[in-house]
Design an enzyme around this catalytic site. Structure first.
Site, short mmCIF file in Angstrom:
data_model
loop_
_atom_site.label_atom_id
_atom_site.label_comp_id
_atom_site.label_asym_id
_atom_site.label_seq_id
_atom_site.Cartn_x
_atom_site.Cartn_y
_atom_site.Cartn_z
N ARG A 1 0.82 -0.98 -0.11
CA ARG A 1 -0.15 -0.11 0.14
C ARG A 1 1.05 0.64 0.23
NH1 ARG A 1 -2.42 -0.46 5.99
NH2 ARG A 1 -0.51 -2.41 6.08
N TYR B 1 -2.64 -20.46 7.59
CA TYR B 1 -1.89 -19.94 8.21
C TYR B 1 -0.21 -20.72 9.23
CZ TYR B 1 0.22 -16.33 11.16
OH TYR B 1 1.10 -14.80 11.93
C1 AKB Z 1 -2.26 -14.79 15.01
O1 AKB Z 1 -2.91 -14.02 15.48
O2 AKB Z 1 -2.86 -14.42 13.59
C2 AKB Z 1 -1.22 -14.01 14.96
C3 AKB Z 1 -0.43 -14.60 15.88
C4 AKB Z 1 -0.46 -15.36 16.82
O3 AKB Z 1 0.65 -15.01 14.46
N1 AKB Z 1 -1.48 -12.80 15.92
#
Ligand code: AKB
Length: 314
Positions: free
Chosen positions: A36, A139
């Protein structure tokens, strides 16, 4: 001369780390990048950069010649569950781009990992440095992959890769975005403005946390550590405190006695939080490079309330 390139510089962690880096090395030595454009008030040396475009990164590296790259651009856990394919492409694709460039350019490469690199089957209390890593979120999968890629590029090509498994990060400068631990930031503004916070996690959900000054210090200390001291170089467990929403509310009530915590369940965030550790064992970081956090829950709460209140009044 140390020159640092930071990706994701406008994010929660990037904003703070860039401030520390500019103080230490000077404005000219820190190139802040993000996808951004910055706000007009943004300070320091900045350019927009899409970390998925290998050619664009190569050009920036050739021009700026960084000695260190801190790669923070990523999608976090809750957003990653909404767009898993994008999370994989962004988190893994960009890390691979930078690791390939590091082979030639020779910079030190810092990639953050997370408590998300753990999952069901991992011991939740005193989670060991080396243990089961079978995350149940996209993730988390990208974080384990990042750890492994860094290990591979270090052992195969000698790239000086370094990384930390961060817990939830609490800060007041830039908001977090799309994480599971974001509640521990949002609660402060809600407490001061409304005296009440609707928490997406159940009151007894215990997670590791860290105040941003300690997170920034952890990155700097790890980057300063002599390479030959680093045994677990790519993925150190680091924590500073461990609490539940109920305990955080109690600590806030010391300053705001009428503060009220209510539970407004978010099933995605709850599922993610339930798969993460209660508290990690961070002895490897303490022993190998002197990790020593300064803020516990009481000190963090006092400072956060003070800082957020100032912000609300300005
Ligand atoms: C999340 O909550 O995704 C991050 C992490 C703990 O990696 N803050």
């Amino acid at each position: 001369m140390t020159k640092v390139l930071v990706t994701g510089a406008l994010g929660q962690l990037g904003t703070e780390i860039c401030k520390s880096l500019r103080l230490r090395y000077g404005d000219e030595a820190v190139l802040q990048t993000d996808v951004r454009p910055p706000s007009p008030a943004h300070q320091g040396y900045y350019r927009t950069l899409d970390v998925l475009e290998r050619g664009a990164i190569e050009q920036v590296v050739a021009n700026f010649q960084p000695t260190i790259v801190i790669h923070l651009a990523a999608l976090l856990s809750a957003t990653g569950e909404r767009w898993p394919e994008l999370a994989w492409k962004l988190n893994v694709g960009s890390a691979l781009n930078l690791l390939e460039i590091a082979r030639e350019a020779g910079f030190t490469f810092f990639l953050p990992s997370s408590i998300a690199a753990f999952g069901p089957g991992t011991p939740v209390d005193d989670t060991p440095q080396i243990t089961v890593q079978r995350p149940s979120t996209m993730y988390g999968i990208t974080k384990v992959t990042g750890e492994l890629l860094c290990e591979y590029y270090f052992t195969r090509y000698g790239v000086d890769t370094r990384g930390l498994r961060f817990p939830g990060l609490i800060s007041h400068s830039a908001p977090p975005g799309g994480g599971t631990t974001d509640y521990a930031v949002e609660i402060f503004e809600a407490a001061l403005r409304h005296g009440r916070f609707a928490c997406p996690l159940a009151p007894d959900t215990r997670l590791d946390m860290m105040y941003m000054p300690d997170a920034s210090k952890a990155v700097m200390d790890l980057l300063d550590a002599p390479a030959d001291k680093l045994i677990h170089r790519n993925a150190y467990n680091v924590t500073a405190m461990s609490f539940t929403p109920a305990e955080l509310a109690e600590a806030i009530r010391v300053h705001l006695p009428r503060f009220e915590l209510v539970h407004e369940p978010d099933p995605t965030r709850q599922r993610i939080a339930d798969s993460w550790p209660n508290r990690m064992d961070d002895r490897a970081a303490r022993q190998e490079w002197g990790w020593d956090p300064r803020y516990d829950i009481q000190a963090m709460v006092a400072d956060m309330l003070d800082q957020v209140e100032r912000k609300l009044q300005s």
